[in-house]
Write a protein that holds these residues in place. Sequence first.
Motif, mmCIF file in Angstrom:
data_model
loop_
_atom_site.group_PDB
_atom_site.id
_atom_site.type_symbol
_atom_site.label_atom_id
_atom_site.label_comp_id
_atom_site.label_asym_id
_atom_site.label_seq_id
_atom_site.Cartn_x
_atom_site.Cartn_y
_atom_site.Cartn_z
ATOM 1 N N VAL A 47 0.740 -1.404 -0.242
ATOM 2 C CA VAL A 47 -0.361 -0.191 -0.168
ATOM 3 C C VAL A 47 0.471 1.430 -0.183
ATOM 4 C CG1 VAL A 47 -0.715 0.530 2.358
ATOM 5 C CG2 VAL A 47 -2.343 0.856 0.835
ATOM 6 N N ASP A 48 1.272 1.400 0.353
ATOM 7 C CA ASP A 48 3.217 2.400 0.534
ATOM 8 C C ASP A 48 3.601 2.649 -0.669
ATOM 9 O OD1 ASP A 48 2.638 3.009 3.252
ATOM 10 O OD2 ASP A 48 3.592 1.670 3.941
ATOM 11 N N LEU A 49 3.496 1.524 -1.949
ATOM 12 C CA LEU A 49 4.305 1.705 -2.902
ATOM 13 C C LEU A 49 3.886 3.049 -3.678
ATOM 14 C CD1 LEU A 49 4.173 -1.808 -5.066
ATOM 15 C CD2 LEU A 49 6.115 -0.591 -4.132
ATOM 16 N N PRO A 50 4.640 4.013 -5.188
ATOM 17 C CA PRO A 50 4.824 5.147 -5.609
ATOM 18 C C PRO A 50 3.038 5.211 -5.979
ATOM 19 C CG PRO A 50 6.570 4.094 -6.299
ATOM 20 C CD PRO A 50 5.885 3.378 -4.528
ATOM 21 N N GLU A 51 2.952 4.171 -6.855
ATOM 22 C CA GLU A 51 1.664 4.628 -7.556
ATOM 23 C C GLU A 51 0.407 4.044 -7.146
ATOM 24 O OE1 GLU A 51 5.441 2.884 -9.544
ATOM 25 O OE2 GLU A 51 4.404 2.521 -8.181
ATOM 26 N N VAL A 52 0.475 4.117 -5.640
ATOM 27 C CA VAL A 52 -0.624 3.700 -4.703
ATOM 28 C C VAL A 52 -0.652 5.211 -3.611
ATOM 29 C CG1 VAL A 52 -1.635 2.956 -2.750
ATOM 30 C CG2 VAL A 52 -0.337 1.696 -4.000
ATOM 31 N N GLN A 53 -1.923 5.718 -4.590
ATOM 32 C CA GLN A 53 -2.537 7.073 -3.440
ATOM 33 C C GLN A 53 -3.482 7.865 -3.408
ATOM 34 O OE1 GLN A 53 -0.270 10.555 -4.023
ATOM 35 N NE2 GLN A 53 1.385 8.746 -5.157
ATOM 36 N N THR A 54 -3.578 8.257 -2.374
ATOM 37 C CA THR A 54 -5.197 8.866 -1.856
ATOM 38 C C THR A 54 -4.908 9.874 -2.501
ATOM 39 O OG1 THR A 54 -3.754 10.348 0.542
ATOM 40 C CG2 THR A 54 -4.741 7.386 0.450
ATOM 41 N N CYS A 55 -6.239 10.555 -2.355
ATOM 42 C CA CYS A 55 -6.999 11.483 -2.811
ATOM 43 C C CYS A 55 -7.496 13.044 -1.449
ATOM 44 C CB CYS A 55 -7.917 11.377 -3.448
ATOM 45 S SG CYS A 55 -8.677 12.746 -5.138
ATOM 46 N N TRP A 56 -6.646 13.780 -0.814
ATOM 47 C CA TRP A 56 -7.027 14.470 0.153
ATOM 48 C C TRP A 56 -6.283 15.471 -0.631
ATOM 49 C CZ3 TRP A 56 -10.995 13.661 2.268
ATOM 50 C CH2 TRP A 56 -11.828 14.189 3.839
ATOM 51 N N THR A 57 -5.263 15.496 -0.547
ATOM 52 C CA THR A 57 -4.721 17.026 -0.407
ATOM 53 C C THR A 57 -4.563 17.646 -2.005
ATOM 54 O OG1 THR A 57 -2.170 16.059 -0.219
ATOM 55 C CG2 THR A 57 -3.416 16.256 1.373
ATOM 56 N N LEU A 58 -3.681 18.788 -1.681
ATOM 57 C CA LEU A 58 -3.795 19.378 -3.126
ATOM 58 C C LEU A 58 -2.616 18.053 -3.619
ATOM 59 C CD1 LEU A 58 -3.488 22.589 -2.855
ATOM 60 C CD2 LEU A 58 -4.938 21.658 -4.121
ATOM 61 N N ASP A 59 -1.736 18.011 -2.474
ATOM 62 C CA ASP A 59 0.342 17.197 -2.852
ATOM 63 C C ASP A 59 -0.768 15.966 -3.785
ATOM 64 O OD1 ASP A 59 2.198 18.548 -2.593
ATOM 65 O OD2 ASP A 59 2.739 17.244 -0.677
ATOM 66 N N ASP A 60 -1.715 15.400 -3.324
ATOM 67 C CA ASP A 60 -2.088 13.417 -3.965
ATOM 68 C C ASP A 60 -2.910 14.244 -5.087
ATOM 69 O OD1 ASP A 60 -1.802 12.505 -1.509
ATOM 70 O OD2 ASP A 60 -3.713 12.756 -0.539
ATOM 71 N N ALA A 61 -3.898 15.370 -5.213
ATOM 72 C CA ALA A 61 -3.966 15.953 -6.540
ATOM 73 C C ALA A 61 -3.090 15.735 -7.752
ATOM 74 C CB ALA A 61 -5.240 16.642 -6.635
ATOM 75 N N ARG A 62 -1.564 16.410 -7.664
ATOM 76 C CA ARG A 62 -1.108 16.512 -8.659
ATOM 77 C C ARG A 62 -0.350 15.148 -8.547
ATOM 78 N NH1 ARG A 62 0.735 21.023 -4.159
ATOM 79 N NH2 ARG A 62 -0.214 22.418 -4.897
ATOM 80 N N ALA A 63 -0.394 13.761 -7.800
ATOM 81 C CA ALA A 63 0.165 13.290 -8.292
ATOM 82 C C ALA A 63 -0.810 12.356 -8.895
ATOM 83 C CB ALA A 63 0.936 12.257 -6.749
ATOM 84 N N ILE A 64 -1.733 11.969 -8.776
ATOM 85 C CA ILE A 64 -3.387 10.895 -9.099
ATOM 86 C C ILE A 64 -2.667 11.928 -10.848
ATOM 87 C CG2 ILE A 64 -5.995 10.939 -9.672
ATOM 88 C CD1 ILE A 64 -5.613 10.844 -6.773
ATOM 89 N N ALA A 65 -3.029 13.223 -11.364
ATOM 90 C CA ALA A 65 -2.630 13.600 -12.967
ATOM 91 C C ALA A 65 -1.974 13.698 -13.193
ATOM 92 C CB ALA A 65 -2.863 15.163 -12.276
#
Length: 428
Positions: free
Chosen positions: A117-135
């Motif tokens: 669950v801590d691999l870099p391609e596993v994301q939460t969607c809660w912060t602006l940083d999360d949103a940037r990574a998902i994008a």
Amino acid sequence: MKHLILGNGPAGVVAVETLRKAAPRDEIVMVGSENEPSYSRMAIPYLLEGNIDESGTWLRKTPDHFDKLNVRQLRGRAVAVETNERRVLFADGHFETYDRLLVATGSHPVRPPIPGVDLPEVQTCWTLDDARAIARHARPGARVLQLGAGFIGCIIMEALAKRGVELTVVEMGDRMVPRMMTPKAGGMIKRWVEEQGIRVVTSAGVERIERNEGGDTPLTVSLSTGDKLPCDLVIVAAGVAPNVAFLDATPVHVAKGVLVDSRMETSVPGIFAAGDVAEAPDLFTGAHLVSAIQPNAADQARIAAINMAGGHANLPGVLAINVLDTLGLISTSFGQWWGEPGEDGVEQVDEAAYRYLSLQFKGDVLIGATSIGMTQHVGALRGLIQGKYALGPWKATLLEAPQRFFEAYLAATQPDSTARHHPVAAFA
């Protein structure tokens, strides 16, 4: 007086604005834990859809808004509160004193204990940083697995669908949004989502996320069903938990969240809480609950701020309110939507038209409601529940024809109005 506000989300912002009006000369310090302007997490899906840019998530649009209010802003994460000394320790080692303290630290996403669950391609969607990574990862055609189909999960799902990804949603419950929808309603939402081309797997979990060396995708996800899915991105939307760890060594009473009374004051005089972190009395039962929605956060923050400034205000009780847009299908639930044992309730279903209405009563008072596919007058359901109106003969009418709830609302709130005689064809 010095007011220290921990948190610069919706609750923190409303609190400082209310405080400034109530106490023009008091010192106010607002502390945010992220290196971002005050923003709304609920706007992040619109950012991912491309409907707004990052400034569109900001709670206040002018950069000098808080300067004009003479509010000092800090960046920091609280790690301890010394209640006797009335000061807060932050992660960078500095202390901040207070006369009144508001805990509005919000929540954090829960990461289940899943291998990988801590691999870099596993994301939460809660912060602006999360949103940037998902994008960066959620490009058209990318294979995405979303863990969780609750309220937050359904909002994220729409943003992902609009980005053109190939999406699979996995939910441990037996239906979608199980914490706000009846079994029938949750099943209808699942069917709607599947008709939009999204695969939904209920009553299942993720057992393992592994690096897919040399494969077409960076990850392989193993489900409890035995399926193994290749993925470019995994999004964890498995719920949130209040940020309360820094209160562990204090006399502030904490259950799931920070326990508060109707004044939003904690067990320690002078310390208040509001928003996702607060556990406040329920409107009907009086039992404490966390209701992590922005309207409740704003209401609680106003009440807390008035009392911090020496005023007198009380919250009548928290009402569970959920309004959800799932790929264009509107659903709502209010109050005790699951009903009360031994009490009356009614369900009206039109599967083909994706219309659904459930009303739940205690005596002749409406205490809960669930709807799908209805937008007109749906606020009347909230009004009836929040007002705790005795419906009298209207209860029998609603048990026979629940779609007449707006007439019942007019009869309860405007007993002399002739408008109550105009029927509302909610299922027409």
